[in-house]
Motif scaffolding. Structure first.
Motif, PDB file in Angstrom:
ATOM      1  N   THR A  33       0.819  -1.210   0.000  1.00 37.59           N
ATOM      2  CA  THR A  33       0.000   0.000   0.000  1.00 37.59           C
ATOM      3  C   THR A  33       0.850   1.256   0.000  1.00 37.59           C
ATOM      4  N   GLU A  34       1.706   1.387   0.972  1.00 37.91           N
ATOM      5  CA  GLU A  34       2.560   2.570   1.072  1.00 37.91           C
ATOM      6  C   GLU A  34       3.704   2.253   2.014  1.00 37.91           C
ATOM      7  N   VAL A  35       4.859   2.800   1.743  1.00 41.29           N
ATOM      8  CA  VAL A  35       6.031   2.470   2.558  1.00 41.29           C
ATOM      9  C   VAL A  35       5.922   3.031   3.975  1.00 41.29           C
ATOM     10  N   THR A  36       5.126   4.076   4.172  1.00 46.22           N
ATOM     11  CA  THR A  36       5.032   4.691   5.491  1.00 46.22           C
ATOM     12  C   THR A  36       3.903   4.108   6.341  1.00 46.22           C
ATOM     13  N   ILE A  37       3.248   3.064   5.891  1.00 45.95           N
ATOM     14  CA  ILE A  37       2.137   2.480   6.656  1.00 45.95           C
ATOM     15  C   ILE A  37       2.668   1.909   7.969  1.00 45.95           C
ATOM     16  N   THR A  38       1.987   2.239   9.051  1.00 47.00           N
ATOM     17  CA  THR A  38       2.405   1.757  10.370  1.00 47.00           C
ATOM     18  C   THR A  38       1.766   0.399  10.647  1.00 47.00           C
ATOM     19  N   PRO A  39       2.283  -0.346  11.628  1.00 54.24           N
ATOM     20  CA  PRO A  39       1.646  -1.623  11.984  1.00 54.24           C
ATOM     21  C   PRO A  39       0.177  -1.449  12.403  1.00 54.24           C
ATOM     22  N   ALA A  40      -0.131  -0.385  13.138  1.00 58.58           N
ATOM     23  CA  ALA A  40      -1.520  -0.140  13.552  1.00 58.58           C
ATOM     24  C   ALA A  40      -2.406   0.138  12.339  1.00 58.58           C
ATOM     25  N   GLU A  41      -1.899   0.935  11.398  1.00 56.79           N
ATOM     26  CA  GLU A  41      -2.661   1.211  10.173  1.00 56.79           C
ATOM     27  C   GLU A  41      -2.842  -0.057   9.348  1.00 56.79           C
ATOM     28  N   SER A  42      -1.802  -0.847   9.275  1.00 54.28           N
ATOM     29  CA  SER A  42      -1.857  -2.102   8.517  1.00 54.28           C
ATOM     30  C   SER A  42      -2.924  -3.035   9.088  1.00 54.28           C
ATOM     31  N   ALA A  43      -2.964  -3.168  10.410  1.00 54.90           N
ATOM     32  CA  ALA A  43      -3.955  -4.034  11.060  1.00 54.90           C
ATOM     33  C   ALA A  43      -5.370  -3.490  10.851  1.00 54.90           C
ATOM     34  N   ALA A  44      -5.535  -2.175  11.002  1.00 54.27           N
ATOM     35  CA  ALA A  44      -6.854  -1.562  10.816  1.00 54.27           C
ATOM     36  C   ALA A  44      -7.303  -1.683   9.359  1.00 54.27           C
ATOM     37  N   LEU A  45      -6.381  -1.487   8.436  1.00 60.55           N
ATOM     38  CA  LEU A  45      -6.708  -1.604   7.012  1.00 60.55           C
ATOM     39  C   LEU A  45      -7.121  -3.029   6.663  1.00 60.55           C
ATOM     40  N   TYR A  46      -6.413  -3.998   7.215  1.00 63.13           N
ATOM     41  CA  TYR A  46      -6.778  -5.408   6.997  1.00 63.13           C
ATOM     42  C   TYR A  46      -8.207  -5.671   7.468  1.00 63.13           C
ATOM     43  N   ARG A  47      -8.525  -5.213   8.679  1.00 64.54           N
ATOM     44  CA  ARG A  47      -9.877  -5.429   9.209  1.00 64.54           C
ATOM     45  C   ARG A  47     -10.927  -4.718   8.354  1.00 64.54           C
ATOM     46  N   MET A  48     -10.611  -3.502   7.910  1.00 63.68           N
ATOM     47  CA  MET A  48     -11.545  -2.739   7.089  1.00 63.68           C
ATOM     48  C   MET A  48     -11.830  -3.445   5.768  1.00 63.68           C
ATOM     49  N   LEU A  49     -10.775  -3.856   5.080  1.00 66.65           N
ATOM     50  CA  LEU A  49     -10.944  -4.491   3.770  1.00 66.65           C
ATOM     51  C   LEU A  49     -11.618  -5.854   3.880  1.00 66.65           C
ATOM     52  N   LEU A  50     -11.255  -6.613   4.903  1.00 66.19           N
ATOM     53  CA  LEU A  50     -11.866  -7.925   5.105  1.00 66.19           C
ATOM     54  C   LEU A  50     -13.346  -7.775   5.444  1.00 66.19           C
ATOM     55  N   THR A  51     -13.674  -6.815   6.293  1.00 69.52           N
ATOM     56  CA  THR A  51     -15.070  -6.580   6.648  1.00 69.52           C
ATOM     57  C   THR A  51     -15.863  -6.119   5.430  1.00 69.52           C
ATOM     58  N   PHE A  52     -15.260  -5.270   4.609  1.00 66.74           N
ATOM     59  CA  PHE A  52     -15.940  -4.828   3.393  1.00 66.74           C
ATOM     60  C   PHE A  52     -16.214  -6.025   2.480  1.00 66.74           C
ATOM     61  N   ALA A  53     -15.211  -6.873   2.302  1.00 59.62           N
ATOM     62  CA  ALA A  53     -15.383  -8.048   1.431  1.00 59.62           C
ATOM     63  C   ALA A  53     -16.473  -8.967   1.972  1.00 59.62           C
ATOM     64  N   ARG A  54     -16.596  -9.049   3.295  1.00 57.80           N
ATOM     65  CA  ARG A  54     -17.659  -9.862   3.909  1.00 57.80           C
ATOM     66  C   ARG A  54     -19.021  -9.193   3.747  1.00 57.80           C
ATOM     67  N   ARG A  55     -19.050  -7.907   3.983  1.00 54.23           N
ATOM     68  CA  ARG A  55     -20.319  -7.162   3.948  1.00 54.23           C
ATOM     69  C   ARG A  55     -20.843  -7.016   2.524  1.00 54.23           C
ATOM     70  N   TYR A  56     -19.960  -6.914   1.556  1.00 59.13           N
ATOM     71  CA  TYR A  56     -20.337  -6.727   0.155  1.00 59.13           C
ATOM     72  C   TYR A  56     -19.731  -7.843  -0.696  1.00 59.13           C
ATOM     73  N   PRO A  57     -20.231  -9.060  -0.547  1.00 67.60           N
ATOM     74  CA  PRO A  57     -19.625 -10.187  -1.272  1.00 67.60           C
ATOM     75  C   PRO A  57     -19.747 -10.075  -2.792  1.00 67.60           C
ATOM     76  N   ASN A  58     -20.723  -9.308  -3.271  1.00 72.36           N
ATOM     77  CA  ASN A  58     -20.841  -9.111  -4.718  1.00 72.36           C
ATOM     78  C   ASN A  58     -19.694  -8.274  -5.267  1.00 72.36           C
ATOM     79  N   VAL A  59     -19.059  -7.484  -4.413  1.00 73.10           N
ATOM     80  CA  VAL A  59     -17.894  -6.690  -4.808  1.00 73.10           C
ATOM     81  C   VAL A  59     -16.622  -7.381  -4.341  1.00 73.10           C
TER      82      VAL A  59
END
Length: 170
Positions: A33-59
């Protein structure tokens, strides 16, 4: 915990499932994603994207969502992860319908509109030069670049402080 209930929303209301392909792509894309991404941002981004994929399985998940998700998280703050998720979901589902699908019809239509606007605006000022043809003759694929900008909602083309100001005006 409120965050756990938010993240578990998919399982509790119908068993949203992220496909294995989406899960693998998210895991590949977060480190890119970006070289400056922090571990906290990385974990939050993972949860966000995974939740989106679960919530919107058609996308599910599409490349480029990671860049938008990180920009949203940086704007809302990692501590406001749930708020960031709903902003992200609204962008992907309501503001940019058809951008994140197999056919990408929404982004293709919008890219053609942008290309046409460039031609029209340029033709008024410089009627003897077709800027799109000229740029493409120089090896600059205008429609491909416009599509990249749109899919990423200009996250990689506009500095973050400007994006944050623009987000406040929407």
């Amino acid at each position: 915990d409120d965050m756990d209930s938010w993240l578990g929303l998919g399982e509790k209301r119908g068993g949203f499932k992220a496909g294995e392909a989406a899960l693998q792509q998210i895991q590949k894309d977060i480190p890119r994603t970006e070289v400056t991404i922090t571990p906290a941002e990385s974990a939050a981004l993972y949860r966000m994207l995974l939740t989106f994929a679960r919530r919107y399985p058609n996308v599910g998940y599409c490349q480029g969502m990671n860049n938008i998700g990180l920009a949203v998280l940086r704007t809302t703050g990692v501590v406001n992860e749930a708020q960031g998720f709903w902003i992200f979901a609204g962008l992907c589902d309501r503001v940019c319908p058809g951008y994140y699908s197999e056919s990408m019809t929404g982004v293709q239509v919008d890219a053609l509109v942008v290309e046409r606007l460039i031609k029209e605006q340029h033709a008024e000022k410089y009627p003897k030069v077709n800027v799109i043809d000229h740029m493409e003759s120089l090896g600059y694929p205008v429609q491909m670049k416009v599509t990249q900008w749109l899919v990423n909602l200009f996250v990689n083309a506009i500095p973050m402080p400007m994006l944050q100001v623009l987000s406040l005006s929407v």
